[in-house]
Design a protein around this motif. Structure first.
Motif, short mmCIF file in Angstrom:
data_model
loop_
_atom_site.label_atom_id
_atom_site.label_comp_id
_atom_site.label_asym_id
_atom_site.label_seq_id
_atom_site.Cartn_x
_atom_site.Cartn_y
_atom_site.Cartn_z
N ASP A 433 0.84 -1.22 0.00
CA ASP A 433 0.00 0.00 0.00
C ASP A 433 0.86 1.25 0.00
N ARG A 434 1.94 1.23 0.76
CA ARG A 434 2.87 2.37 0.79
C ARG A 434 3.49 2.58 -0.59
N THR A 435 3.81 1.47 -1.25
CA THR A 435 4.44 1.56 -2.58
C THR A 435 3.46 2.13 -3.60
N VAL A 436 2.20 1.70 -3.51
CA VAL A 436 1.17 2.21 -4.43
C VAL A 436 0.95 3.70 -4.19
N ALA A 437 0.92 4.10 -2.93
CA ALA A 437 0.73 5.53 -2.62
C ALA A 437 1.90 6.35 -3.17
N ALA A 438 3.10 5.81 -3.02
CA ALA A 438 4.29 6.52 -3.53
C ALA A 438 4.23 6.61 -5.05
N ALA A 439 3.74 5.53 -5.69
CA ALA A 439 3.63 5.55 -7.16
C ALA A 439 2.63 6.62 -7.60
N ALA A 440 1.52 6.71 -6.89
CA ALA A 440 0.51 7.71 -7.25
C ALA A 440 1.10 9.12 -7.15
N GLU A 441 1.86 9.36 -6.07
CA GLU A 441 2.49 10.68 -5.92
C GLU A 441 3.54 10.91 -7.01
N SER A 442 4.36 9.89 -7.25
CA SER A 442 5.46 10.06 -8.20
C SER A 442 4.92 10.25 -9.63
N LEU A 443 3.86 9.52 -9.98
CA LEU A 443 3.31 9.63 -11.33
C LEU A 443 2.62 10.97 -11.55
N SER A 444 2.07 11.51 -10.48
CA SER A 444 1.31 12.78 -10.63
C SER A 444 2.18 13.99 -10.40
N ALA A 445 3.45 13.75 -9.99
CA ALA A 445 4.33 14.89 -9.64
C ALA A 445 4.62 15.73 -10.90
#
Ligand code: KE4
Length: 445
Positions: A433-445
């Motif tokens: 879940d932490r990895t998915v949240a980080a991916a969402a942030e990184s992809l939208s950055a």
């Protein structure tokens, strides 16, 4: 996770400075070509400088600046149990207490051979070496010695180690560095290697029709990790098995990455295929230097000293590596992680897909169990990645930006679009879940 050990501090986002890695890299470059002992670690596919690590525990890595990361390469596959699994550490310590290398046979090697043969039904006899490269090199020589033929067929985007005859349109580091054919591989060597497209059965059938009686073996990754993850079609697998059997060639499965990773019996168990030879590495050594090749007894018995095909190695079947591999395979046999790995993988895959969709990023996601790749694509609509022709169209600069965004959020992904990520049996739902949240942030950055 070993509770008695201090737990790594949660990743501090402000500590993305990596000054000590920068200094270590400058020193290493003065001593070692590119500052690394393998180009796959050079960050050539993502730019920037490689990170130097100090320690690892369970699913975590800690770099020399004290930053911690969730590990999604696991030493490029071996660490399926996580780093420093107690059973593996104890086995190595026990082996260490009685010696490190004899240059003579030990019973422990037969015990590991037994475990491999029990896990992989197509393997009737097995020989241990010190790396996946050595396993592939030996399997190629054996196939040529057994059949008396010269030609080897491999597939673009498949990587089998730095074997001269196979370093032709290799995937992995070679593909990442955009140098599919390496200097130093002679024309005389390369002429006996035919490179076809993965998942193109017609190409294979056409080749066999013309040159079938010259072909010693067809070598493939049964699930590809080295162009990013690509799965084979049923027709492609059937064509390889049918054509090799029909023409007296050998079907060689390179399970260095997939062996004991996708199932205890590897990709061949999942896919229901029966190769003539299999190469192994990574997990079979539990993170220590060990590879192996094995298969039909009537083929393996052509290996010296029973047969005439030469292969040898000072540290082949090294006691410490055998201890680590044995403990790893016994743990996988006794406490099968595969269903849980697949459940966590499905969670990660769904999370990455929805994060990319929300960010409006075109991706193709491919996954088998705990191996996965998210291919970044340039067009508006995702294109299935079925081979090197489609994989190589990936938006590698978009992948690089994603990679560094994840690094800054404490997630260590493969430093190349053309590699699969791996996670371990000690990764948790919360980690995913932490990895998915980080991916969402990184992809939208
Ligand atoms: P080694 O010689 O690196 O143990 O194994 C070569 C090899 C053979 N076959 C397959 C399917 C492989 O994936 C590999 C090695 N894989 C790369 C990563 N994709 C190892 C990383 C590196 O070279 O540093």
């Amino acid at each position: 996770m070993n509770a008695s050990k201090p737990q790594p501090a949660p990743h501090d986002r402000t500590a993305t400075r990596r000054g000590k890695s920068h200094e270590a890299f400058a020193r290493a470059r003065r001593l070692i070509p590119g500052g690394v002992n393998s180009p796959a670690r050079a960050f050539g596919g993502v730019g920037g400088e490689p990170i130097f690590f100090a320690s690892a525990e369970g699913q975590h890595l800690t770099d020399i600046d004290g930053n911690t990361y969730l590990d999604y390469i696991g030493s490029w596959g071996p660490m399926i149990l996580g780093h420093r699994h107690p059973r593996v550490v104890a086995a190595i310590e026990r082996a260490l207490s009685t010696g490190t290398s004899y240059g003579a046979p030990t019973e422990a090697e037969s015990h590991l051979a037994d475990l491999i043969i029990a896990a992989v039904p197509s393997i009737e006899k097995v020989r241990m070496v010190s790396s996946g490269t050595e396993a592939a090199m030996s399997a190629v020589r054996l196939a040529r010695g057994f059949t008396g033929r010269d030609v080897i067929v491999k597939f673009a985007g498949n990587y089998h180690g730095h074997v001269d005859s196979l370093l032709v349109s290799a995937g992995s580091a070679a593909a990442t560095l955009g140098v599919p054919d390496s200097p130093g591989v002679t024309a005389g060597t390369a002429k006996d290697t035919v490179v076809l497209e993965y998942n193109e059965p017609q190409q294979l059938e056409d080749l066999f029709r013309v040159r079938g009686d010259e072909i010693a073996a067809v070598l493939m990754e049964p699930v590809v990790g080295n162009m990013g993850l690509v799965v084979p079609s049923r027709e492609f697998l059937a064509a390889i098995r049918d054509q090799t059997r029909r023409h007296g060639s050998l079907f060689v499965c390179d399970e260095v990455m997939t062996g004991f990773r996708l199932a205890l019996g590897g990709a061949q168990q999942l896919l229901g295929i029966e190769p003539d030879l299999t190469t192994l590495g990574k997990i079979v050594g539990g993170g220590l230097p060990l590879g192996a090749y094995g298969g039909r007894a009537d083929v393996m018995n052509h290996i010296l000293p029973v047969g005439k095909v030469f292969q040898a190695g000072t540290l082949s079947g090294n006691p410490l590596a055998v201890a680590a591999g044995t403990a790893t395979l016994e743990e996988l046999r006794d406490h099968s992680p595969y269903e849980r790995l697949d459940r966590l993988g499905a969670r990660l895959e769904a999370g990455f897909r929805s994060a990319a969709e929300r960010a409006g990023v075109t991706v193709w996601v491919a996954r088998v169990g705990s191996m996965m790749t998210m291919f970044f694509q340039k067009g508006p609509k995702a294109v299935p990645v079925t081979g090197w022709q489609t994989a190589s169209q990936s938006d590698t600069s978009r992948y690089a930006a994603f990679f560094w965004g994840m690094i800054d959020r404490g997630i260590y992904l493969p430093c190349s679009q053309y590699e699969a990520l791996f996670f371990s049996a000690v990764h948790t739902d919360a980690d995913i879940d932490r990895t998915v949240a980080a991916a969402a942030e990184s992809l939208s950055a």
